[in-house]
Design a protein around this motif. Structure first.
Motif, PDB file in Angstrom:
ATOM      1  N   UNK A 171      18.153 -10.862  36.160  1.00 17.92           N
ATOM      2  CA  UNK A 171      19.153  -9.805  36.315  1.00 17.92           C
ATOM      3  C   UNK A 171      18.568  -8.505  36.861  1.00 17.92           C
ATOM      4  N   UNK A 172      17.354  -8.155  36.425  1.00 17.97           N
ATOM      5  CA  UNK A 172      16.737  -6.928  36.933  1.00 17.97           C
ATOM      6  C   UNK A 172      16.445  -7.034  38.419  1.00 17.97           C
ATOM      7  N   UNK A 173      15.972  -8.198  38.844  1.00 23.29           N
ATOM      8  CA  UNK A 173      15.724  -8.409  40.270  1.00 23.29           C
ATOM      9  C   UNK A 173      17.038  -8.389  41.045  1.00 23.29           C
ATOM     10  N   UNK A 174      18.068  -9.036  40.490  1.00 21.50           N
ATOM     11  CA  UNK A 174      19.376  -9.065  41.154  1.00 21.50           C
ATOM     12  C   UNK A 174      19.931  -7.657  41.340  1.00 21.50           C
ATOM     13  N   UNK A 175      19.781  -6.818  40.317  1.00 23.37           N
ATOM     14  CA  UNK A 175      20.271  -5.445  40.436  1.00 23.37           C
ATOM     15  C   UNK A 175      19.504  -4.682  41.505  1.00 23.37           C
ATOM     16  N   UNK A 176      18.196  -4.855  41.556  1.00 23.64           N
ATOM     17  CA  UNK A 176      17.378  -4.163  42.541  1.00 23.64           C
ATOM     18  C   UNK A 176      17.735  -4.590  43.959  1.00 23.64           C
ATOM     19  N   UNK A 177      18.110  -5.857  44.114  1.00 27.24           N
ATOM     20  CA  UNK A 177      18.480  -6.380  45.432  1.00 27.24           C
ATOM     21  C   UNK A 177      19.914  -6.028  45.818  1.00 27.24           C
ATOM     22  N   UNK A 193      20.388 -14.477  43.737  1.00 24.04           N
ATOM     23  CA  UNK A 193      18.995 -14.037  43.589  1.00 24.04           C
ATOM     24  C   UNK A 193      18.047 -15.217  43.414  1.00 24.04           C
ATOM     25  N   UNK A 194      18.491 -16.252  42.720  1.00 22.60           N
ATOM     26  CA  UNK A 194      17.675 -17.464  42.603  1.00 22.60           C
ATOM     27  C   UNK A 194      17.373 -18.024  43.986  1.00 22.60           C
ATOM     28  N   UNK A 211       6.084 -11.521  48.850  1.00 19.39           N
ATOM     29  CA  UNK A 211       7.132 -10.513  48.962  1.00 19.39           C
ATOM     30  C   UNK A 211       7.931 -10.388  47.662  1.00 19.39           C
ATOM     31  N   UNK A 212       8.136 -11.517  46.982  1.00 24.08           N
ATOM     32  CA  UNK A 212       8.824 -11.483  45.689  1.00 24.08           C
ATOM     33  C   UNK A 212       7.978 -10.695  44.691  1.00 24.08           C
ATOM     34  N   UNK A 213       6.689 -10.978  44.660  1.00 24.79           N
ATOM     35  CA  UNK A 213       5.790 -10.287  43.734  1.00 24.79           C
ATOM     36  C   UNK A 213       5.719  -8.796  44.045  1.00 24.79           C
ATOM     37  N   UNK A 214       5.708  -8.464  45.325  1.00 25.48           N
ATOM     38  CA  UNK A 214       5.696  -7.049  45.706  1.00 25.48           C
ATOM     39  C   UNK A 214       6.955  -6.342  45.200  1.00 25.48           C
ATOM     40  N   UNK A 215       8.084  -7.043  45.264  1.00 29.62           N
ATOM     41  CA  UNK A 215       9.338  -6.472  44.764  1.00 29.62           C
ATOM     42  C   UNK A 215       9.264  -6.266  43.251  1.00 29.62           C
ATOM     43  N   UNK A 216       8.716  -7.268  42.540  1.00 31.56           N
ATOM     44  CA  UNK A 216       8.535  -7.142  41.092  1.00 31.56           C
ATOM     45  C   UNK A 216       7.711  -5.896  40.755  1.00 31.56           C
ATOM     46  N   UNK A 217       6.611  -5.744  41.464  1.00 35.79           N
ATOM     47  CA  UNK A 217       5.691  -4.639  41.189  1.00 35.79           C
ATOM     48  C   UNK A 217       6.374  -3.291  41.349  1.00 35.79           C
ATOM     49  N   UNK A 218       7.148  -3.155  42.407  1.00 38.86           N
ATOM     50  CA  UNK A 218       7.854  -1.893  42.646  1.00 38.86           C
ATOM     51  C   UNK A 218       8.905  -1.624  41.565  1.00 38.86           C
ATOM     52  N   UNK A 244       0.966  -8.921  35.200  1.00 41.60           N
ATOM     53  CA  UNK A 244       1.472 -10.272  34.944  1.00 41.60           C
ATOM     54  C   UNK A 244       2.268 -10.844  36.107  1.00 41.60           C
ATOM     55  N   UNK A 245       2.955  -9.996  36.857  1.00 41.82           N
ATOM     56  CA  UNK A 245       3.824 -10.525  37.905  1.00 41.82           C
ATOM     57  C   UNK A 245       3.025 -11.156  39.046  1.00 41.82           C
ATOM     58  N   UNK A 246       1.746 -10.843  39.148  1.00 44.54           N
ATOM     59  CA  UNK A 246       0.924 -11.467  40.189  1.00 44.54           C
ATOM     60  C   UNK A 246       0.811 -12.971  39.985  1.00 44.54           C
ATOM     61  N   UNK A 247       1.097 -13.423  38.773  1.00 43.26           N
ATOM     62  CA  UNK A 247       0.976 -14.839  38.454  1.00 43.26           C
ATOM     63  C   UNK A 247       2.312 -15.582  38.584  1.00 43.26           C
ATOM     64  N   UNK A 248       3.366 -14.888  38.972  1.00 48.64           N
ATOM     65  CA  UNK A 248       4.669 -15.546  39.138  1.00 48.64           C
ATOM     66  C   UNK A 248       4.592 -16.587  40.236  1.00 48.64           C
ATOM     67  N   UNK A 249       5.178 -17.761  39.975  1.00 53.33           N
ATOM     68  CA  UNK A 249       5.177 -18.836  40.963  1.00 53.33           C
ATOM     69  C   UNK A 249       6.582 -19.283  41.343  1.00 53.33           C
TER      70      UNK A 249
END
Length: 343
Positions: free
Chosen positions: A52-58, A253-254, A264-271, A284-289
């Protein structure tokens, strides 16, 4: 971390407490849910970005706005908070959702949000020189996991069952709830015999060496969606458009995450983490797969509840025939389901 002060809590005691608390707070939940809103209260996870947090950011949530009320490390706790009206939606392992709904909690799952695939899985690890090599070796062992009544405990039980151990034998394992950040250290110091590790904790532990994986959920279950987001039924009734916007945004978002390069997904998480200023870091987000979601857009398949319903019935935690998996979820708000409904 020492486990000397931890009193072992059985899965049945945990689930009993969960059911009692849910029943006792129903009146509070009714008052909290009796409103129309486009703002959704939710719990996050420290150092992580939720769907949901990613969806809101997008910008995928349309009119829906999220309001963070705190963090959790437990799916069962998160969906109970939804059941009692402390938050508007929660997410958990489908087995925990089935158990909670079977107690009368008025909840419906609307979309899958995490699962198991070849990139994202839970592995059960032991020290390399451990005598634990197979299912029977797990009897009498302390198994560390993030929460009782959740994904890891269900997978452990199902693994033992499918490997031919009786229910009485399986009870000899000792699941222990520990903060995920302490699992590896507790395992290496001998405070637990086995650790259920996933994501960053699994990858860091493997990189450090000296551990061996006995089995993983992906080994014997394959790829599957393991958890769903739930809303209270009265909330859905009063706010169908809000639930539709939320579900459609998560679904989109999925698929965005599948189609977008991982870096690019990880970069978005970081921001996102840097911008929200919650006194956490983004390591931790650097390990997202992957999210591990099996169905396109998080569409829910009947077997993703049926597998765990059958397990709970076998364990005696849900009376046989009391719950039907098709009554526990709906795909009606998910655009990838083609408008089909399971309600």
């Amino acid at each position: 971390m020492s486990t000397a002060g931890i009193t072992p809590t059985t899965r049945r005691r945990f689930l009993s407490i969960l059911a009692t608390a849910t029943a006792g707070s129903a009146a509070t939940a009714c008052g909290a849910a009796a409103r129309r809103t486009t703002t959704l209260r939710y719990q996050g996870w420290t150092g992580q970005v939720t769907l949901p947090e990613l969806a809101q950011d997008l910008g995928h949530l349309g009119r829906v706005d999220l309001r963070w009320v705190g963090n959790t490390i437990s799916g069962p706790q998160d969906v109970q908070s939804a059941a009692t009206g402390q938050v508007d939606f929660g997410g958990a392992f489908n087995g925990a959702v089935v158990k909670l709904q079977s107690t009368g909690a008025p909840l419906t799952s609307v979309i899958g949000y995490y699962g198991t695939d070849k990139e994202s899985y839970t592995g059960f690890f032991v020290p390399r020189n451990s005598p634990v090599k197979g299912p029977r070796d797990l009897l009498g062992r302390k198994v560390g996991m993030n929460t009782l009544g959740g994904h890891s405990e269900a997978v452990l039980d199902l693994y033992l069952q499918r490997k031919g151990l009786s229910e009485e034998e399986a009870k000899r394992t000792e699941p222990l709830a520990l903060p995920p950040v302490n699992h590896e250290q507790s395992l290496r110091q001998g405070h637990i015999d086995v650790a259920a590790l996933s994501g960053i904790f699994r990858d860091k532990a493997q990189a450090a060496g000296g551990l061996r994986m006995v089995f993983s959920d992906h080994d014997f279950l394959g790829a599957f969606t393991a958890g769903t987001y739930v809303f209270r039924d009265d909330f859905v009734k009063r706010n169908p458009d809000t639930v539709r916007d939320f579900t459609a945004g998560i679904a989109r978002t999925i698929e965005w995450s599948r189609e977008t390069p991982r870096d690019q997904v990880i970069d978005r998480f970081t921001k996102i983490i840097q911008a929200r200023r919650r006194n956490e870091n983004a390591d931790a987000v650097r390990y997202w797969r992957s999210w591990g979601v099996a169905g396109k857009g998080g569409v829910i398949a009947d077997q993703e509840f049926g597998t765990w319903l059958a397990w709970l019935e076998r364990e005696g935690q849900v009376p046989k025939g009391k719950v039907r998996s098709g009554d526990l979820y709906t795909n009606e708000f998910n655009p990838y389901a083609g408008g089909g409904s399971r309600r």
